[in-house]
Design a protein around this motif. Structure first.
Motif, mmCIF file in Angstrom:
data_model
loop_
_atom_site.group_PDB
_atom_site.id
_atom_site.type_symbol
_atom_site.label_atom_id
_atom_site.label_comp_id
_atom_site.label_asym_id
_atom_site.label_seq_id
_atom_site.Cartn_x
_atom_site.Cartn_y
_atom_site.Cartn_z
ATOM 1 N N LYS A 110 21.238 58.144 28.450
ATOM 2 C CA LYS A 110 20.327 58.351 27.328
ATOM 3 C C LYS A 110 20.636 59.602 26.519
ATOM 4 O O LYS A 110 20.467 59.614 25.292
ATOM 5 C CB LYS A 110 18.883 58.456 27.841
ATOM 6 N N TYR A 111 21.097 60.665 27.187
ATOM 7 C CA TYR A 111 21.043 61.972 26.545
ATOM 8 C C TYR A 111 22.377 62.690 26.396
ATOM 9 O O TYR A 111 22.433 63.717 25.724
ATOM 10 C CB TYR A 111 20.068 62.877 27.308
ATOM 11 N N ARG A 112 23.433 62.200 27.020
ATOM 12 C CA ARG A 112 24.729 62.844 26.805
ATOM 13 C C ARG A 112 25.264 62.494 25.421
ATOM 14 O O ARG A 112 25.103 61.369 24.956
ATOM 15 C CB ARG A 112 25.732 62.425 27.877
ATOM 16 N N PRO A 113 25.933 63.440 24.755
ATOM 17 C CA PRO A 113 26.454 63.152 23.413
ATOM 18 C C PRO A 113 27.637 62.198 23.460
ATOM 19 O O PRO A 113 28.398 62.170 24.433
ATOM 20 C CB PRO A 113 26.891 64.530 22.913
ATOM 21 N N GLY A 114 27.775 61.417 22.400
ATOM 22 C CA GLY A 114 28.969 60.615 22.221
ATOM 23 C C GLY A 114 30.088 61.463 21.649
ATOM 24 O O GLY A 114 30.034 62.702 21.659
ATOM 25 N N TYR A 115 31.112 60.803 21.130
ATOM 26 C CA TYR A 115 32.275 61.497 20.578
ATOM 27 C C TYR A 115 32.513 61.046 19.144
ATOM 28 O O TYR A 115 32.333 59.876 18.812
ATOM 29 C CB TYR A 115 33.509 61.224 21.435
ATOM 30 N N PRO A 116 32.921 61.954 18.272
ATOM 31 C CA PRO A 116 33.134 61.599 16.855
ATOM 32 C C PRO A 116 34.236 60.548 16.696
ATOM 33 O O PRO A 116 35.277 60.610 17.354
ATOM 34 C CB PRO A 116 33.548 62.928 16.217
ATOM 35 N N THR A 117 34.002 59.608 15.795
ATOM 36 C CA THR A 117 35.007 58.575 15.530
ATOM 37 C C THR A 117 36.263 59.162 14.891
ATOM 38 O O THR A 117 37.322 58.507 14.900
ATOM 39 C CB THR A 117 34.438 57.485 14.615
ATOM 40 N N GLU A 118 36.180 60.372 14.366
ATOM 41 C CA GLU A 118 37.365 61.024 13.794
ATOM 42 C C GLU A 118 38.475 61.205 14.824
ATOM 43 O O GLU A 118 39.650 61.335 14.471
ATOM 44 C CB GLU A 118 36.991 62.384 13.203
ATOM 45 N N ILE A 119 38.116 61.199 16.108
ATOM 46 C CA ILE A 119 39.131 61.287 17.162
ATOM 47 C C ILE A 119 40.092 60.099 17.069
ATOM 48 O O ILE A 119 41.310 60.258 17.226
ATOM 49 C CB ILE A 119 38.471 61.340 18.548
ATOM 50 N N ILE A 120 39.555 58.921 16.819
ATOM 51 C CA ILE A 120 40.388 57.730 16.687
ATOM 52 C C ILE A 120 41.346 57.879 15.510
ATOM 53 O O ILE A 120 42.553 57.612 15.629
ATOM 54 C CB ILE A 120 39.521 56.473 16.506
ATOM 55 N N ASP A 121 40.814 58.310 14.366
ATOM 56 C CA ASP A 121 41.663 58.502 13.181
ATOM 57 C C ASP A 121 42.790 59.492 13.470
ATOM 58 O O ASP A 121 43.943 59.274 13.074
ATOM 59 C CB ASP A 121 40.820 59.009 12.006
ATOM 60 N N PHE A 122 42.459 60.569 14.153
ATOM 61 C CA PHE A 122 43.439 61.595 14.504
ATOM 62 C C PHE A 122 44.556 61.027 15.378
ATOM 63 O O PHE A 122 45.754 61.236 15.115
ATOM 64 C CB PHE A 122 42.710 62.743 15.209
ATOM 65 N N LEU A 123 44.194 60.278 16.396
ATOM 66 C CA LEU A 123 45.194 59.733 17.316
ATOM 67 C C LEU A 123 46.029 58.636 16.658
ATOM 68 O O LEU A 123 47.229 58.516 16.923
ATOM 69 C CB LEU A 123 44.509 59.199 18.569
ATOM 70 N N GLN A 124 45.416 57.864 15.798
ATOM 71 C CA GLN A 124 46.176 56.838 15.090
ATOM 72 C C GLN A 124 47.159 57.459 14.109
ATOM 73 O O GLN A 124 48.313 56.999 14.002
ATOM 74 C CB GLN A 124 45.221 55.880 14.378
ATOM 75 N N HIS A 125 46.722 58.488 13.418
ATOM 76 C CA HIS A 125 47.573 59.111 12.409
ATOM 77 C C HIS A 125 48.695 59.932 13.031
ATOM 78 O O HIS A 125 49.861 59.839 12.623
ATOM 79 C CB HIS A 125 46.725 59.999 11.495
ATOM 80 N N ASP A 126 48.369 60.749 14.031
ATOM 81 C CA ASP A 126 49.341 61.687 14.582
ATOM 82 C C ASP A 126 50.172 61.109 15.727
ATOM 83 O O ASP A 126 51.275 61.602 15.994
ATOM 84 C CB ASP A 126 48.632 62.945 15.068
ATOM 85 N N TYR A 127 49.657 60.073 16.399
ATOM 86 C CA TYR A 127 50.346 59.554 17.584
ATOM 87 C C TYR A 127 50.568 58.040 17.527
ATOM 88 O O TYR A 127 50.956 57.452 18.538
ATOM 89 C CB TYR A 127 49.564 59.932 18.852
ATOM 90 N N ASN A 128 50.309 57.452 16.373
ATOM 91 C CA ASN A 128 50.529 56.018 16.188
ATOM 92 C C ASN A 128 49.847 55.198 17.284
ATOM 93 O O ASN A 128 50.413 54.231 17.821
ATOM 94 C CB ASN A 128 52.034 55.700 16.163
ATOM 95 N N LEU A 129 48.636 55.594 17.620
ATOM 96 C CA LEU A 129 47.901 54.904 18.677
ATOM 97 C C LEU A 129 47.223 53.667 18.086
ATOM 98 O O LEU A 129 46.017 53.636 17.835
ATOM 99 C CB LEU A 129 46.869 55.830 19.330
ATOM 100 N N THR A 130 48.003 52.634 17.878
ATOM 101 C CA THR A 130 47.514 51.390 17.298
ATOM 102 C C THR A 130 46.654 50.635 18.322
ATOM 103 O O THR A 130 46.746 50.875 19.534
ATOM 104 C CB THR A 130 48.684 50.519 16.844
ATOM 105 N N THR A 131 45.836 49.712 17.826
ATOM 106 C CA THR A 131 44.847 49.077 18.682
ATOM 107 C C THR A 131 45.428 48.062 19.660
ATOM 108 O O THR A 131 44.693 47.520 20.491
ATOM 109 C CB THR A 131 43.761 48.390 17.829
#
Length: 253
Positions: free
Chosen positions: A19-40
């Motif tokens: 219920k109360y732990r924070p999630g993580y920003p979706t910008e992390i996905i953009d960063f990994l896709q752009h810098d490390y070609n982490l395609t889906t």
């Protein structure tokens, strides 16, 4: 709380954690896709996945994710919450012994978990399961301690916690991260994150931390009394914000 075993210490906090732990920003996905070609099409292993907070970030972006978690209660909660999503699989295992096949993983993620691992042993295991060009991604939501409320909230935690200083993830600094990735370099990035709580939510957030007294502990009532006083002092419109720097460290092994 008497145990310091990282594989069981969250067992009685699963509901608060979800219920109360924070999630993580979706910008992390953009960063990994752009810098490390982490395609889906890449296969992710979330090590120390807990209830699946970091797993969900990648599942929702279209990845296949194996959630590796040794704690039965947390693993079952992840299955309950994420089991119907395509690409999800849960597995019993630790960072030091994942049970995953050699050379099968494109990227390892560890959200709010690496500080529980044996860094030397887990590095050997990560290197074993990663593909030759695979990456390891270590992620933390780190509470800011800048405003008056943030400073006083941290003081409250130190006052009432059982072993906060011992397990606090701020002990994982760039020197430790660098030693883990050595001799390879690593890259870091920081993203902004926040949660907004009423008093019950703030209490739930506090109780989701493994080093805080539970409702069955003698220290619970004094802690909640102090928390109520702190909330009343700093709340605006009956809510208060907890701000985070979401820190991401990425490298190859």
């Amino acid at each position: 709380m008497t145990t310091t075993n990282s594989t069981v210490r969250f067992s009685n906090r699963v509901d608060d954690y979800v219920k109360y732990r924070p999630g993580y920003p979706t910008e992390i996905i953009d960063f990994l896709q752009h810098d490390y070609n982490l395609t889906t099409d890449k296969l992710i292993a979330d090590i120390g996945a807990g209830t699946g907070i970091s797993t969900a970030l990648f599942l929702n972006a279209g990845y296949r994710v194996i959630a590796v978690e040794p704690n039965l209660e947390m693993r079952n909660k992840a299955i309950e919450l994420l089991g119907t999503l395509p690409g999800f699989k849960a597995q019993d295992g630790t960072a030091e012994a994942t049970g995953l096949d050699t050379g099968s993983i494109d990227a390892i993620i560890a959200g709010q978990a690496f500080h529980w691992f044996n860094a030397e042993t887990s590095r050997v295991e990560f290197k074993r399961i990663l593909k030759p060009d695979g990456i390891a991604v270590l992620i933390w939501n780190e509470r800011k301690i800048a405003s008056a409320f943030e400073k006083n909230y941290d003081e409250l935690i130190i006052k009432h916690a059982t072993d906060y200083v011992k397990v606090d993830h701020r002990n994982i600094d760039p020197e430790h991260i660098g030693a883990f990735f050595h001799p390879q370099p690593f890259q870091s990035a920081v993203f902004q994150n926040k949660q907004v709580f009423d008093f019950d939510g703030l209490a739930g957030r506090l109780l989701s931390s493994s080093y805080m007294p539970t409702k069955d502990d003698s220290g619970y009532e004094p802690m909640i009394t102090d928390l109520r006083e702190l909330f009343n002092r700093y709340q605006q419109n009956d809510v208060i914000a907890i701000n985070y720097d979401t820190k991401v460290y990425v490298g190859r092994l």
